[in-house]
Design an enzyme around this catalytic site. Structure first.
Site, mmCIF file in Angstrom:
data_model
loop_
_atom_site.group_PDB
_atom_site.id
_atom_site.type_symbol
_atom_site.label_atom_id
_atom_site.label_comp_id
_atom_site.label_asym_id
_atom_site.label_seq_id
_atom_site.Cartn_x
_atom_site.Cartn_y
_atom_site.Cartn_z
ATOM 1 N N HIS A 1 2.464 3.330 -8.950
ATOM 2 C CA HIS A 1 2.281 1.900 -9.256
ATOM 3 C C HIS A 1 3.480 1.375 -10.054
ATOM 4 O O HIS A 1 3.967 0.280 -9.802
ATOM 5 C CB HIS A 1 0.990 1.683 -10.050
ATOM 6 N N LEU B 1 10.587 -20.628 -4.465
ATOM 7 C CA LEU B 1 9.515 -19.780 -3.935
ATOM 8 C C LEU B 1 8.261 -19.835 -4.813
ATOM 9 O O LEU B 1 8.360 -19.803 -6.036
ATOM 10 C CB LEU B 1 10.034 -18.328 -3.887
ATOM 11 N N ASP C 1 0.833 -1.214 0.000
ATOM 12 C CA ASP C 1 0.000 0.000 0.000
ATOM 13 C C ASP C 1 0.863 1.257 0.000
ATOM 14 O O ASP C 1 1.990 1.254 0.507
ATOM 15 C CB ASP C 1 -0.911 -0.030 1.244
HETATM 16 C C1 IPE Z 1 -5.581 -2.658 -0.247
HETATM 17 O O1 IPE Z 1 -5.151 -1.351 -0.460
HETATM 18 C C2 IPE Z 1 -5.574 -3.413 -1.535
HETATM 19 C C3 IPE Z 1 -4.266 -3.621 -2.122
HETATM 20 C C4 IPE Z 1 -3.112 -3.338 -1.598
HETATM 21 C C5 IPE Z 1 -4.288 -4.264 -3.417
HETATM 22 P P1 IPE Z 1 -6.193 -0.171 -0.622
HETATM 23 O O2 IPE Z 1 -5.417 1.089 -0.650
HETATM 24 O O3 IPE Z 1 -7.101 -0.431 -1.756
HETATM 25 O O4 IPE Z 1 -7.042 -0.308 0.724
HETATM 26 P P2 IPE Z 1 -7.846 0.786 1.562
HETATM 27 O O5 IPE Z 1 -8.804 1.441 0.618
HETATM 28 O O6 IPE Z 1 -6.854 1.730 2.106
HETATM 29 O O7 IPE Z 1 -8.517 -0.019 2.626
HETATM 30 C C1 IPE Z 2 -1.479 0.272 -3.343
HETATM 31 O O1 IPE Z 2 -1.279 1.645 -3.355
HETATM 32 C C2 IPE Z 2 -1.714 -0.315 -4.706
HETATM 33 C C3 IPE Z 2 -3.085 -0.745 -4.951
HETATM 34 C C4 IPE Z 2 -4.056 -0.744 -4.093
HETATM 35 C C5 IPE Z 2 -3.379 -1.255 -6.279
HETATM 36 P P1 IPE Z 2 -2.490 2.653 -3.424
HETATM 37 O O2 IPE Z 2 -2.861 2.853 -4.842
HETATM 38 O O3 IPE Z 2 -3.597 2.192 -2.554
HETATM 39 O O4 IPE Z 2 -1.830 3.965 -2.858
HETATM 40 P P2 IPE Z 2 -2.404 4.928 -1.715
HETATM 41 O O5 IPE Z 2 -2.773 4.053 -0.565
HETATM 42 O O6 IPE Z 2 -3.584 5.636 -2.287
HETATM 43 O O7 IPE Z 2 -1.269 5.844 -1.388
HETATM 44 MG MG MG Z 3 -4.012 2.421 -0.597
#
Ligand code: IPE
Ligand code: IPE
Ligand code: MG
Length: 247
Positions: A38, A132, A21
């Site tokens: 990303h 792995l 995240d």
């Molecule tokens: C959780 O992250 C999903 C992934 C890492 C793929 P999100 O950024 O989508 O989750 P929330 O919205 O903070 O709960």
């Molecule tokens: C995690 O990073 C990747 C996915 C959920 C696909 P985010 O896109 O949720 O990035 P933040 O949390 O908004 O910074």
């Molecule tokens: Mg996120």
């Protein structure tokens, strides 16, 4: 001393799961689009997969796209799907050299056709690996997975192939996407958020949770080793007392 050198070889977790995240916030620091974050997240994946292989983890599950993530703006979803295809194309040869196997959990059929095809291609190419297992959670949510399992179990009961009294933890495990893996002993989430976001709810019943403020694109194998070092210094009691564990 590096964290890797401090790890107890006999107590490396067999399965580590990561909620990757913070990509959007990482990009925002540089005034960039979320997709920039990303893209840089792929470097973190590469490093962590390498690190997991080095210390002999059996399963590494990465939460890459949740069921809920379908609600993001279409451009972001498209960018993520494109990036996924690109990353799999670029990395599969290297994964093969590193003896890594690939598996996917989640509602694969909901993914665009080209993503499904690329995944199937890579899974097939890596099927002979014995090191792995990299597990990508894509269009995954734990509640979805549990409901799917319950539906299939109910179907068996309806057909008279299963007695309700036969339903136990082991049977539930068999019907989950993760049936061929041990439960994760360690769950890591980056970006400082302290929630599970519908990830592996059944499987993490007794996992150790590790939250780090690092944003995913900044995370590297040394951070993974640090998390495992922290894990190895915890006492996992499973309901028992400390004294019972000593004797
Ligand atoms: C959780 O992250 C999903 C992934 C890492 C793929 P999100 O950024 O989508 O989750 P929330 O919205 O903070 O709960
Ligand atoms: C995690 O990073 C990747 C996915 C959920 C696909 P985010 O896109 O949720 O990035 P933040 O949390 O908004 O910074
Ligand atoms: Mg996120």
């Amino acid at each position: 001393m590096m964290f890797k050198d401090k790890l107890i070889k006999e107590r490396i977790p067999k399965h580590v799961a990561i909620i990757m995240d913070g990509n959007g916030r990482w990009a925002a620091q540089f005034g960039n689009e979320r997709s920039f974050g990303h893209e840089h997240g792929v470097e973190a994946v590469r490093s962590v997969v390498e690190g997991a292989g080095e210390i002999g983890i059996d399963f590494l599950t990465l939460y890459a796209f949740s069921t809920e993530n379908w609600s993001r703006p279409k451009e972001e979803v498209d960018a993520l799907m494109g990036l996924l295809v690109q990353a799999i194309s670029d990395e599969t040869d290297e994964l093969k050299k590193s003896n890594v196997r690939l598996q996917v959990i989640g509602d694969v059929k909901s993914l665009p056709d080209n993503v499904q095809e690329k995944l199937a291609w890579s899974i097939d190419k890596l099927s002979g690996s014995t090191g792995l297992t990299l597990v990508l959670a894509l269009s995954y949510s734990s509640k979805w997975e549990i409901v799917e399992a319950v539906k299939r179990i109910a179907e068996q009961v309806k057909l008279g192939k299963l007695e309700p009294s036969e339903i136990d933890y082991d049977l539930m495990n068999c019907y989950l996407n993760t049936s061929e893996m041990p439960d994760p002993e360690l769950l890591i989430r980056t970006s400082g958020e302290c929630r599970i976001s519908n990830f592996l709810l059944w499987q993490i019943a007794y996992a150790e949770l590790y939250f780090t403020p690092k944003l995913w694109p900044d995370f590297r194998k040394e951070d993974l080793f640090e998390a495992i070092f922290d894990f190895q210094n915890r006492e996992r009691r499973f309901g028992k007392t400390s004294q019972q564990l000593v004797s």
